[in-house]
Scaffold this motif. Structure first.
Motif, PDB file in Angstrom:
ATOM      1  N   PHE A 181      10.902 -52.227  26.125  1.00  0.00           N
ATOM      2  CA  PHE A 181      10.524 -51.874  24.760  1.00  0.00           C
ATOM      3  C   PHE A 181       9.341 -52.709  24.278  1.00  0.00           C
ATOM      4  CE2 PHE A 181      10.891 -52.092  20.162  1.00  0.00           C
ATOM      5  CZ  PHE A 181      10.948 -50.749  19.856  1.00  0.00           C
ATOM      6  N   LEU A 182       9.389 -54.023  24.512  1.00  0.00           N
ATOM      7  CA  LEU A 182       8.299 -54.900  24.083  1.00  0.00           C
ATOM      8  C   LEU A 182       6.986 -54.537  24.770  1.00  0.00           C
ATOM      9  CD1 LEU A 182       9.882 -58.448  23.867  1.00  0.00           C
ATOM     10  CD2 LEU A 182       8.614 -57.286  22.071  1.00  0.00           C
ATOM     11  N   GLU A 183       7.038 -54.296  26.061  1.00  0.00           N
ATOM     12  CA  GLU A 183       5.814 -53.961  26.792  1.00  0.00           C
ATOM     13  C   GLU A 183       5.171 -52.696  26.226  1.00  0.00           C
ATOM     14  OE1 GLU A 183       4.241 -53.072  31.341  1.00  0.00           O
ATOM     15  OE2 GLU A 183       6.370 -53.426  30.978  1.00  0.00           O
ATOM     16  N   ASP A 184       5.973 -51.657  26.033  1.00  0.00           N
ATOM     17  CA  ASP A 184       5.443 -50.407  25.486  1.00  0.00           C
ATOM     18  C   ASP A 184       4.883 -50.609  24.080  1.00  0.00           C
ATOM     19  OD1 ASP A 184       6.226 -49.158  27.815  1.00  0.00           O
ATOM     20  OD2 ASP A 184       8.038 -48.260  26.956  1.00  0.00           O
ATOM     21  N   ASP A 185       5.584 -51.383  23.271  1.00  0.00           N
ATOM     22  CA  ASP A 185       5.172 -51.595  21.890  1.00  0.00           C
ATOM     23  C   ASP A 185       3.898 -52.439  21.793  1.00  0.00           C
ATOM     24  OD1 ASP A 185       5.717 -50.906  19.254  1.00  0.00           O
ATOM     25  OD2 ASP A 185       6.910 -52.697  18.862  1.00  0.00           O
ATOM     26  N   LEU A 186       3.821 -53.510  22.578  1.00  0.00           N
ATOM     27  CA  LEU A 186       2.661 -54.403  22.479  1.00  0.00           C
ATOM     28  C   LEU A 186       1.388 -53.782  23.033  1.00  0.00           C
ATOM     29  CD1 LEU A 186       4.299 -57.853  23.257  1.00  0.00           C
ATOM     30  CD2 LEU A 186       3.643 -56.900  21.038  1.00  0.00           C
ATOM     31  N   LEU A 187       1.510 -52.814  23.910  1.00  0.00           N
ATOM     32  CA  LEU A 187       0.314 -52.112  24.383  1.00  0.00           C
ATOM     33  C   LEU A 187      -0.329 -51.284  23.276  1.00  0.00           C
ATOM     34  CD1 LEU A 187       1.381 -51.033  27.976  1.00  0.00           C
ATOM     35  CD2 LEU A 187      -0.452 -52.617  27.351  1.00  0.00           C
ATOM     36  N   LEU A 188       0.413 -51.046  22.194  1.00  0.00           N
ATOM     37  CA  LEU A 188      -0.098 -50.260  21.071  1.00  0.00           C
ATOM     38  C   LEU A 188      -0.686 -51.122  19.954  1.00  0.00           C
ATOM     39  CD1 LEU A 188       2.730 -47.580  20.844  1.00  0.00           C
ATOM     40  CD2 LEU A 188       0.450 -47.352  21.876  1.00  0.00           C
ATOM     41  N   VAL A 189      -0.826 -52.428  20.182  1.00  0.00           N
ATOM     42  CA  VAL A 189      -1.429 -53.297  19.167  1.00  0.00           C
ATOM     43  C   VAL A 189      -2.818 -52.761  18.832  1.00  0.00           C
ATOM     44  CG1 VAL A 189      -2.409 -55.588  18.744  1.00  0.00           C
ATOM     45  CG2 VAL A 189      -0.152 -55.371  19.793  1.00  0.00           C
ATOM     46  N   GLY A 190      -3.044 -52.445  17.551  1.00  0.00           N
ATOM     47  CA  GLY A 190      -4.348 -51.966  17.092  1.00  0.00           C
ATOM     48  C   GLY A 190      -4.658 -50.526  17.440  1.00  0.00           C
ATOM     49  N   ASP A 191      -3.712 -49.803  18.029  1.00  0.00           N
ATOM     50  CA  ASP A 191      -3.960 -48.425  18.454  1.00  0.00           C
ATOM     51  C   ASP A 191      -4.268 -47.525  17.260  1.00  0.00           C
ATOM     52  OD1 ASP A 191      -3.983 -46.308  20.453  1.00  0.00           O
ATOM     53  OD2 ASP A 191      -2.119 -45.629  19.511  1.00  0.00           O
ATOM     54  N   GLY A 192      -5.443 -46.895  17.262  1.00  0.00           N
ATOM     55  CA  GLY A 192      -5.822 -45.941  16.237  1.00  0.00           C
ATOM     56  C   GLY A 192      -6.238 -46.540  14.913  1.00  0.00           C
ATOM     57  N   THR A 193      -6.408 -47.842  14.842  1.00  0.00           N
ATOM     58  CA  THR A 193      -6.771 -48.492  13.587  1.00  0.00           C
ATOM     59  C   THR A 193      -7.836 -49.556  13.843  1.00  0.00           C
ATOM     60  OG1 THR A 193      -5.892 -49.754  11.706  1.00  0.00           O
ATOM     61  CG2 THR A 193      -4.837 -50.109  13.814  1.00  0.00           C
ATOM     62  N   GLU A 213       7.289 -65.193  13.994  1.00  0.00           N
ATOM     63  CA  GLU A 213       6.821 -63.924  13.433  1.00  0.00           C
ATOM     64  C   GLU A 213       5.571 -63.477  14.163  1.00  0.00           C
ATOM     65  OE1 GLU A 213       5.377 -61.786   9.312  1.00  0.00           O
ATOM     66  OE2 GLU A 213       6.202 -63.812   9.196  1.00  0.00           O
ATOM     67  N   PHE A 214       5.550 -62.196  14.513  1.00  0.00           N
ATOM     68  CA  PHE A 214       4.386 -61.572  15.135  1.00  0.00           C
ATOM     69  C   PHE A 214       4.239 -60.197  14.510  1.00  0.00           C
ATOM     70  CE2 PHE A 214       2.319 -58.922  18.362  1.00  0.00           C
ATOM     71  CZ  PHE A 214       1.174 -59.673  18.568  1.00  0.00           C
ATOM     72  N   SER A 215       3.121 -59.973  13.826  1.00  0.00           N
ATOM     73  CA  SER A 215       2.874 -58.700  13.153  1.00  0.00           C
ATOM     74  C   SER A 215       1.556 -58.117  13.636  1.00  0.00           C
ATOM     75  CB  SER A 215       2.802 -58.891  11.636  1.00  0.00           C
ATOM     76  OG  SER A 215       4.004 -59.444  11.153  1.00  0.00           O
ATOM     77  N   PHE A 216       1.538 -56.809  13.813  1.00  0.00           N
ATOM     78  CA  PHE A 216       0.313 -56.133  14.238  1.00  0.00           C
ATOM     79  C   PHE A 216       0.244 -54.739  13.631  1.00  0.00           C
ATOM     80  CE2 PHE A 216       3.482 -55.097  17.428  1.00  0.00           C
ATOM     81  CZ  PHE A 216       3.295 -53.746  17.664  1.00  0.00           C
ATOM     82  N   TRP A 217      -0.978 -54.228  13.580  1.00  0.00           N
ATOM     83  CA  TRP A 217      -1.216 -52.897  13.050  1.00  0.00           C
ATOM     84  C   TRP A 217      -1.326 -51.884  14.184  1.00  0.00           C
ATOM     85  CZ3 TRP A 217      -0.854 -51.885   7.991  1.00  0.00           C
ATOM     86  CH2 TRP A 217      -0.969 -52.956   7.106  1.00  0.00           C
ATOM     87  N   ARG A 218      -0.858 -50.696  13.906  1.00  0.00           N
ATOM     88  CA  ARG A 218      -1.017 -49.561  14.805  1.00  0.00           C
ATOM     89  C   ARG A 218      -0.880 -48.296  13.992  1.00  0.00           C
ATOM     90  NH1 ARG A 218       4.553 -47.871  17.624  1.00  0.00           N
ATOM     91  NH2 ARG A 218       3.431 -45.931  17.607  1.00  0.00           N
ATOM     92  N   GLU A 219      -1.236 -47.200  14.601  1.00  0.00           N
ATOM     93  CA  GLU A 219      -1.137 -45.916  13.934  1.00  0.00           C
ATOM     94  C   GLU A 219       0.208 -45.280  14.269  1.00  0.00           C
ATOM     95  OE1 GLU A 219      -3.710 -42.351  15.028  1.00  0.00           O
ATOM     96  OE2 GLU A 219      -4.912 -43.367  13.490  1.00  0.00           O
ATOM     97  N   ASP A 220       0.865 -44.688  13.267  1.00  0.00           N
ATOM     98  CA  ASP A 220       2.134 -44.011  13.541  1.00  0.00           C
ATOM     99  C   ASP A 220       1.872 -42.568  13.999  1.00  0.00           C
ATOM    100  OD1 ASP A 220       1.551 -42.536  11.266  1.00  0.00           O
ATOM    101  OD2 ASP A 220       3.184 -43.351  10.063  1.00  0.00           O
ATOM    102  N   GLU A 221       2.930 -41.803  14.163  1.00  0.00           N
ATOM    103  CA  GLU A 221       2.809 -40.436  14.670  1.00  0.00           C
ATOM    104  C   GLU A 221       2.037 -39.516  13.716  1.00  0.00           C
ATOM    105  OE1 GLU A 221       5.947 -41.896  14.262  1.00  0.00           O
ATOM    106  OE2 GLU A 221       5.997 -42.655  16.293  1.00  0.00           O
ATOM    107  N   MET A 222       1.988 -39.862  12.439  1.00  0.00           N
ATOM    108  CA  MET A 222       1.307 -39.046  11.430  1.00  0.00           C
ATOM    109  C   MET A 222      -0.145 -39.473  11.232  1.00  0.00           C
ATOM    110  SD  MET A 222       3.781 -37.120  10.690  1.00  0.00           S
ATOM    111  CE  MET A 222       3.801 -36.362   9.111  1.00  0.00           C
ATOM    112  N   GLY A 223      -0.595 -40.489  11.986  1.00  0.00           N
ATOM    113  CA  GLY A 223      -1.968 -40.963  11.858  1.00  0.00           C
ATOM    114  C   GLY A 223      -2.184 -41.962  10.742  1.00  0.00           C
ATOM    115  N   VAL A 224      -1.093 -42.534  10.229  1.00  0.00           N
ATOM    116  CA  VAL A 224      -1.164 -43.508   9.138  1.00  0.00           C
ATOM    117  C   VAL A 224      -1.011 -44.913   9.729  1.00  0.00           C
ATOM    118  CG1 VAL A 224      -0.058 -44.276   6.992  1.00  0.00           C
ATOM    119  CG2 VAL A 224      -0.155 -41.835   7.554  1.00  0.00           C
ATOM    120  N   ASP A 225      -1.827 -45.867   9.226  1.00  0.00           N
ATOM    121  CA  ASP A 225      -1.708 -47.249   9.688  1.00  0.00           C
ATOM    122  C   ASP A 225      -0.341 -47.811   9.313  1.00  0.00           C
ATOM    123  OD1 ASP A 225      -4.257 -46.998  10.558  1.00  0.00           O
ATOM    124  OD2 ASP A 225      -5.152 -48.428   9.176  1.00  0.00           O
ATOM    125  N   MET A 226       0.269 -48.513  10.257  1.00  0.00           N
ATOM    126  CA  MET A 226       1.616 -49.039  10.080  1.00  0.00           C
ATOM    127  C   MET A 226       1.638 -50.487  10.557  1.00  0.00           C
ATOM    128  SD  MET A 226       5.056 -47.634  11.987  1.00  0.00           S
ATOM    129  CE  MET A 226       4.295 -47.600  13.587  1.00  0.00           C
TER     130      MET A 226
END
Length: 191
Positions: A51-63, A80-93
């Motif tokens: 889960f972590l590997e898949d999630d961390l590869l999306l750091v900054g994805d689409g934003t 704490e580790f926080s990062f931005w990525r785009e969700d399925e609707m194209g909104v920054d999350m």
């Protein structure tokens, strides 16, 4: 009485064989339990790792934003580790991982602090790991693999975790440790 004296050797031998069979059976049961506990620790660690590997590869994805926050405590744990990525609707999350202290386990007089990893998406709970982590850290690395404190120079993320399981009673506990680590290159960090 004569019967006992005539058969005392056979009684002693059969008693010794019976004790040997019981001891062997108890040891086999203990070994099977230890294998089951170790297997459970590995499975839980690998589920978290996937889960972590898949999630961390999306750091900054689409934003345009990437890593927002990375905080560590005095023990080197990433709290704490926080990062931005785009969700399925194209909104920054904003996705955040937060490490919180859990139980303290006493193993042979040594206190072992356990942690629980929580995951949120825009401040809403979105999963997390078990409460059996002994260590968890995320480190930003530059192109050469050296530790960096700057998000701008970060190209790689190194993740390390130790998952533990106690086995036995409180007075005679064994602690099984399952180690995991990976270095990932999120594509958005290369830009």
């Amino acid at each position: 009485m004569q019967f006992l004296l005539d058969h005392i050797a056979s009684i002693l031998v059969s008693g010794a064989v019976l004790l040997l069979v019981i001891a062997t059976n108890l040891n086999a049961q203990r070994a099977a339990i230890e294998e089951t506990v170790a297997y459970a620790a590995k499975v839980q660690t690998l589920n978290l790792a996937d889960f972590l590997e898949d999630d961390l590869l999306l750091v900054g994805d689409g934003t345009d934003d990437t890593i927002e926050t990375i905080e560590t405590n005095d023990d080197g744990q990433t709290t704490e580790f926080s990062f931005w990525r785009e969700d399925e609707m194209g909104v920054d999350m904003l996705v955040s991982y937060t490490l919180e202290e859990g139980d303290v386990v006493d193993v042979d007089g040594e206190k072992v602090q356990l942690y629980r990893l929580f995951r949120t998406e825009d401040d809403a709970a979105a999963g997390g790991g078990s409460s059996t982590l002994q260590a968890f850290s995320i480190t930003m690395l530059d192109e050469s693999g050296s530790t960096t404190g700057s998000v701008e120079s970060a190209r790689l993320l190194r993740v390390r975790a130790i998952n533990v399981y106690g086995m036995g009673d409180a007075d005679d506990m064994d602690l099984f440790r399952s180690y995991w680590g990976i270095t990932v290159r999120p594509p958005a960090l290369d830009s």
